[in-house]
Write a protein that holds these residues in place. Sequence first.
Motif, PDB file in Angstrom:
ATOM      1  N   CYS A 178     106.739  68.642  82.542  1.00 32.42           N
ATOM      2  CA  CYS A 178     108.001  68.741  83.333  1.00 32.42           C
ATOM      3  C   CYS A 178     107.926  69.949  84.353  1.00 32.42           C
ATOM      4  O   CYS A 178     107.510  71.016  83.726  1.00 32.42           O
ATOM      5  CB  CYS A 178     109.096  68.919  82.529  1.00 32.42           C
ATOM      6  N   THR A 218     110.643  69.134  96.323  1.00 36.10           N
ATOM      7  CA  THR A 218     110.941  68.757  95.068  1.00 36.10           C
ATOM      8  C   THR A 218     110.600  67.124  94.975  1.00 36.10           C
ATOM      9  O   THR A 218     109.968  66.635  94.190  1.00 36.10           O
ATOM     10  CB  THR A 218     112.384  69.077  94.434  1.00 36.10           C
ATOM     11  N   GLN A 219     111.293  66.388  96.167  1.00 36.95           N
ATOM     12  CA  GLN A 219     111.295  65.268  95.935  1.00 36.95           C
ATOM     13  C   GLN A 219     109.798  64.696  96.406  1.00 36.95           C
ATOM     14  O   GLN A 219     109.288  63.625  95.665  1.00 36.95           O
ATOM     15  CB  GLN A 219     112.178  64.594  97.136  1.00 36.95           C
ATOM     16  N   ARG A 264     107.746  65.007  93.144  1.00 42.97           N
ATOM     17  CA  ARG A 264     108.138  64.067  92.225  1.00 42.97           C
ATOM     18  C   ARG A 264     107.567  62.915  92.323  1.00 42.97           C
ATOM     19  O   ARG A 264     106.902  62.183  91.393  1.00 42.97           O
ATOM     20  CB  ARG A 264     109.626  63.820  92.285  1.00 42.97           C
ATOM     21  N   ALA A 288     104.493  61.422  89.618  1.00 44.67           N
ATOM     22  CA  ALA A 288     105.131  60.438  88.836  1.00 44.67           C
ATOM     23  C   ALA A 288     104.015  59.583  87.869  1.00 44.67           C
ATOM     24  O   ALA A 288     104.094  59.359  86.869  1.00 44.67           O
ATOM     25  CB  ALA A 288     105.842  59.410  89.476  1.00 44.67           C
ATOM     26  N   LEU A 335     107.675  64.806  84.684  1.00 38.65           N
ATOM     27  CA  LEU A 335     108.918  64.897  85.360  1.00 38.65           C
ATOM     28  C   LEU A 335     109.287  65.846  86.210  1.00 38.65           C
ATOM     29  O   LEU A 335     108.976  66.956  85.875  1.00 38.65           O
ATOM     30  CB  LEU A 335     110.023  64.887  84.125  1.00 38.65           C
ATOM     31  N   VAL A 336     110.050  65.741  87.266  1.00 36.87           N
ATOM     32  CA  VAL A 336     110.501  66.896  88.125  1.00 36.87           C
ATOM     33  C   VAL A 336     112.007  66.707  88.238  1.00 36.87           C
ATOM     34  O   VAL A 336     112.286  65.950  88.915  1.00 36.87           O
ATOM     35  CB  VAL A 336     109.653  66.790  89.679  1.00 36.87           C
ATOM     36  N   GLU A 344     116.618  63.470  86.845  1.00 33.53           N
ATOM     37  CA  GLU A 344     115.971  64.143  87.872  1.00 33.53           C
ATOM     38  C   GLU A 344     116.775  64.995  88.764  1.00 33.53           C
ATOM     39  O   GLU A 344     116.133  65.870  89.319  1.00 33.53           O
ATOM     40  CB  GLU A 344     115.231  62.998  88.758  1.00 33.53           C
TER      41      GLU A 344
END
Length: 254
Positions: free
Chosen positions: A139, A169-170, A173, A177, A182-183, A222
Amino acid sequence: MQVQGSIALVTGANGGIGQYYIQGLQAAGANRIYAGARNPDSLKDIAATDPDRIIPIPLDITDEVSVKAAAESCSDVNLLINNAGVGFNQRLVAEINFDKVRSEIEVNYLGTLRMSLAFAPVLKANGREAIVSGGTTSCIVNMLTMLAKVNFPLNASYCASKAAALLVTQGIRAELASQKTLVVGVMPGTVDTGMSKNFPPPKVAPEEVVRAALQAVIDEVEDVYPGEQAQQMQAQLLQDPKAVEKWMAAVVAS
């Protein structure tokens, strides 16, 4: 993703929220906590409370060499907490200082990105065993703010740097994946630290922010909004984002 038994690294560990992350990880049963700061001597007191688990390391997230060294020396990490941040409470048109803008971008945006990229292969490698068991393997927790979603004009350049960090962040993520990393994006309202001492209440306690963030890791959530202020603002943004923008902008005229 279990915090208990994890190997964690916290950036900005000597900051207003960083020390609470260390305490929260201790309470949650992390096996080892790397505490990163430009001056690791500033962490002597908190490290002394649990020297077998808390390991201060020199870390400057604006320095590529420093970040790579941390990734090499902390190669057992499976929980990265990008907590380091800086803000100068400056407007844009009225009092812009580009040196401060660059500092906010370098730390809040590029530093978060730099750390995430350096540790992505570390997190992948340390998650292979968890892949076999079917769980989330590792993570990244990025400390953001509700001001990543709407600009507060009295702290405008900070908001812009955090908005960039939110989109990073997006993006991270999505790309991580496939390796089961996990972000988590943590977006509190005003946190009761030295950085916000001149801001009016309500403020959320840093302990509450950390509790919510670590619970999000466990629950694999998330995006998390610690505190009533953040939760209300998120609901308002979903309902009428332009109204929230105008409400925030009104502070300049007051």
